[in-house]
Design a protein around this motif. Structure first.
Motif, mmCIF file in Angstrom:
data_model
loop_
_atom_site.group_PDB
_atom_site.id
_atom_site.type_symbol
_atom_site.label_atom_id
_atom_site.label_comp_id
_atom_site.label_asym_id
_atom_site.label_seq_id
_atom_site.Cartn_x
_atom_site.Cartn_y
_atom_site.Cartn_z
ATOM 1 N N PHE A 130 46.658 35.827 13.827
ATOM 2 C CA PHE A 130 45.882 35.290 12.921
ATOM 3 C C PHE A 130 44.349 35.315 13.517
ATOM 4 C CE2 PHE A 130 49.788 33.622 11.047
ATOM 5 C CZ PHE A 130 49.535 34.369 9.651
ATOM 6 N N ASN A 131 44.207 35.936 14.594
ATOM 7 C CA ASN A 131 43.159 35.877 15.434
ATOM 8 C C ASN A 131 42.163 34.573 15.477
ATOM 9 O OD1 ASN A 131 41.209 37.350 17.064
ATOM 10 N ND2 ASN A 131 39.918 38.032 15.373
ATOM 11 N N VAL A 132 42.949 33.293 15.764
ATOM 12 C CA VAL A 132 42.207 32.120 15.704
ATOM 13 C C VAL A 132 42.842 31.505 17.148
ATOM 14 C CG1 VAL A 132 42.276 31.710 13.275
ATOM 15 C CG2 VAL A 132 44.348 31.010 14.526
ATOM 16 N N LYS A 133 42.379 30.453 17.288
ATOM 17 C CA LYS A 133 42.649 29.706 18.641
ATOM 18 C C LYS A 133 43.823 28.737 18.346
ATOM 19 C CE LYS A 133 38.299 29.992 20.883
ATOM 20 N NZ LYS A 133 37.447 29.407 21.770
ATOM 21 N N PRO A 134 44.804 28.568 19.473
ATOM 22 C CA PRO A 134 45.793 27.834 19.268
ATOM 23 C C PRO A 134 45.398 26.141 18.851
ATOM 24 C CG PRO A 134 46.473 28.850 20.991
ATOM 25 C CD PRO A 134 45.019 29.270 20.885
ATOM 26 N N SER A 135 44.310 25.885 19.218
ATOM 27 C CA SER A 135 43.823 24.228 18.816
ATOM 28 C C SER A 135 43.707 24.325 17.283
ATOM 29 C CB SER A 135 42.720 24.181 19.461
ATOM 30 O OG SER A 135 41.474 24.968 19.321
ATOM 31 N N LEU A 136 43.406 25.628 16.637
ATOM 32 C CA LEU A 136 43.092 25.578 15.084
ATOM 33 C C LEU A 136 44.589 25.245 14.252
ATOM 34 C CD1 LEU A 136 41.368 25.602 12.752
ATOM 35 C CD2 LEU A 136 41.587 28.290 12.906
ATOM 36 N N ILE A 137 45.323 26.029 15.154
ATOM 37 C CA ILE A 137 46.681 25.882 14.438
ATOM 38 C C ILE A 137 47.285 24.625 14.587
ATOM 39 C CG2 ILE A 137 49.397 26.554 14.385
ATOM 40 C CD1 ILE A 137 47.374 29.111 13.725
ATOM 41 N N ARG A 138 47.118 23.894 15.790
ATOM 42 C CA ARG A 138 47.454 22.377 15.943
ATOM 43 C C ARG A 138 46.671 21.478 15.109
ATOM 44 N NH1 ARG A 138 47.659 24.113 21.353
ATOM 45 N NH2 ARG A 138 45.486 23.527 21.853
ATOM 46 N N PHE A 139 45.345 21.785 14.728
ATOM 47 C CA PHE A 139 44.484 21.023 13.690
ATOM 48 C C PHE A 139 45.304 21.121 12.156
ATOM 49 C CE2 PHE A 139 41.124 20.945 10.837
ATOM 50 C CZ PHE A 139 40.780 19.502 10.938
ATOM 51 N N TRP A 140 45.671 22.312 11.901
ATOM 52 C CA TRP A 140 46.241 22.692 10.622
ATOM 53 C C TRP A 140 47.348 21.976 10.367
ATOM 54 C CZ3 TRP A 140 45.021 28.575 10.149
ATOM 55 C CH2 TRP A 140 43.830 28.955 9.865
ATOM 56 N N GLU A 141 48.180 21.768 11.685
ATOM 57 C CA GLU A 141 49.584 20.998 11.485
ATOM 58 C C GLU A 141 49.060 19.573 11.423
ATOM 59 O OE1 GLU A 141 52.815 20.094 14.502
ATOM 60 O OE2 GLU A 141 51.578 21.564 15.352
ATOM 61 N N SER A 142 48.075 19.195 11.746
ATOM 62 C CA SER A 142 47.767 17.656 11.484
ATOM 63 C C SER A 142 47.365 17.489 10.164
ATOM 64 C CB SER A 142 47.011 17.011 12.546
ATOM 65 O OG SER A 142 45.672 17.743 12.446
ATOM 66 N N GLU A 143 46.607 18.355 9.609
ATOM 67 C CA GLU A 143 46.187 18.237 8.256
ATOM 68 C C GLU A 143 46.765 18.501 6.923
ATOM 69 O OE1 GLU A 143 42.879 17.144 7.520
ATOM 70 O OE2 GLU A 143 43.025 16.513 9.624
ATOM 71 N N PHE A 144 47.870 19.555 7.411
ATOM 72 C CA PHE A 144 48.685 20.092 6.169
ATOM 73 C C PHE A 144 49.981 19.791 6.423
ATOM 74 C CE2 PHE A 144 45.109 22.785 6.123
ATOM 75 C CZ PHE A 144 44.696 22.934 4.931
ATOM 76 N N ALA A 145 50.763 19.025 5.548
ATOM 77 C CA ALA A 145 52.177 18.672 5.566
ATOM 78 C C ALA A 145 53.137 19.771 5.523
ATOM 79 C CB ALA A 145 52.741 17.625 4.470
ATOM 80 N N ILE A 146 52.818 20.862 4.706
ATOM 81 C CA ILE A 146 53.800 22.047 4.800
ATOM 82 C C ILE A 146 53.776 22.577 5.840
ATOM 83 C CG2 ILE A 146 53.245 22.289 2.264
ATOM 84 C CD1 ILE A 146 51.536 24.871 3.571
ATOM 85 N N LEU A 147 52.904 22.445 7.078
ATOM 86 C CA LEU A 147 53.220 23.160 8.349
ATOM 87 C C LEU A 147 53.729 22.115 9.334
ATOM 88 C CD1 LEU A 147 52.302 25.469 9.848
ATOM 89 C CD2 LEU A 147 50.200 24.757 10.356
ATOM 90 N N ASN A 148 55.058 22.407 9.433
ATOM 91 C CA ASN A 148 55.573 21.442 10.389
ATOM 92 C C ASN A 148 56.746 22.375 11.320
ATOM 93 O OD1 ASN A 148 56.675 19.120 11.361
ATOM 94 N ND2 ASN A 148 57.938 18.643 9.602
ATOM 95 N N PRO A 149 56.256 22.846 12.276
ATOM 96 C CA PRO A 149 57.093 23.707 13.106
ATOM 97 C C PRO A 149 58.087 23.014 14.117
ATOM 98 C CG PRO A 149 54.828 23.650 14.135
ATOM 99 C CD PRO A 149 55.001 22.817 12.675
ATOM 100 N N LYS A 150 59.018 23.256 14.239
ATOM 101 C CA LYS A 150 59.989 22.507 15.270
ATOM 102 C C LYS A 150 59.445 22.672 16.436
ATOM 103 C CE LYS A 150 64.182 23.988 12.871
ATOM 104 N NZ LYS A 150 65.567 24.672 12.961
ATOM 105 N N LYS A 151 59.904 21.376 17.422
ATOM 106 C CA LYS A 151 59.510 21.298 18.637
ATOM 107 C C LYS A 151 60.649 21.180 19.651
ATOM 108 C CE LYS A 151 55.121 19.232 17.646
ATOM 109 N NZ LYS A 151 54.223 17.822 17.911
ATOM 110 N N ASN A 152 60.471 21.749 20.763
ATOM 111 C CA ASN A 152 61.854 21.543 21.731
ATOM 112 C C ASN A 152 61.429 20.216 22.426
ATOM 113 O OD1 ASN A 152 60.149 22.214 23.637
ATOM 114 N ND2 ASN A 152 60.865 24.312 24.315
ATOM 115 N N ASN A 153 62.485 20.048 23.242
ATOM 116 C CA ASN A 153 62.626 18.634 24.160
ATOM 117 C C ASN A 153 61.180 18.711 24.913
ATOM 118 O OD1 ASN A 153 65.151 18.617 23.281
ATOM 119 N ND2 ASN A 153 66.111 19.196 24.975
ATOM 120 N N ARG A 154 60.744 19.594 25.365
ATOM 121 C CA ARG A 154 59.214 19.570 26.005
ATOM 122 C C ARG A 154 58.100 19.507 24.974
ATOM 123 N NH1 ARG A 154 60.028 24.673 29.869
ATOM 124 N NH2 ARG A 154 58.059 25.088 28.882
#
Length: 107
Positions: A20-44
């Motif tokens: 999407f030609n954006v920085k990873p920090s923007l994706i993390r911000f969107w994750e905190s702002e939008f409930a529909i964006l909820n990727p899985k996280k591994n043990n780390r």
């Protein structure tokens, strides 16, 4: 017999951000702002984005970057679940544009 190119099952935040030609920090911000964006996280704690997550990022990107919604307006949009058909039309047109550019570059 043709072998189909298989899509990856999960993508890293870097791959999604690059798509999407954006920085990873923007994706993390969107994750905190939008409930529909909820990727899985591994043990780390590494995020693993499925194709559904990427579709959600695409919707968020469309609303915020292309339609110029504010965060609050985009949140309301998702809460009301009134997805505008123009997203699908613009997405299809963007795909056609990409294909035409590929064809042009091959000439």
């Amino acid at each position: 017999m043709k072998v189909k190119a298989t899509e990856k099952r999960y993508y890293t935040i870097g791959e999604v951000a690059k798509r999407f030609n954006v920085k990873p920090s923007l994706i993390r911000f969107w994750e905190s702002e939008f409930a529909i964006l909820n990727p899985k996280k591994n043990n780390r704690g590494i995020r693993k984005f499925s194709t559904k997550d990427i579709d959600n990022v695409k919707e968020i990107y469309f609303l915020l970057k292309e339609k110029k919604y504010k965060i609050s307006g985009a949140r309301k949009f998702f809460k009301n679940k009134r997805f505008n058909k123009s997203f699908e039309v613009v997405d299809k047109l963007n795909n056609i544009k990409e294909k035409l550019i590929e064809i042009r570059d091959q000439l």
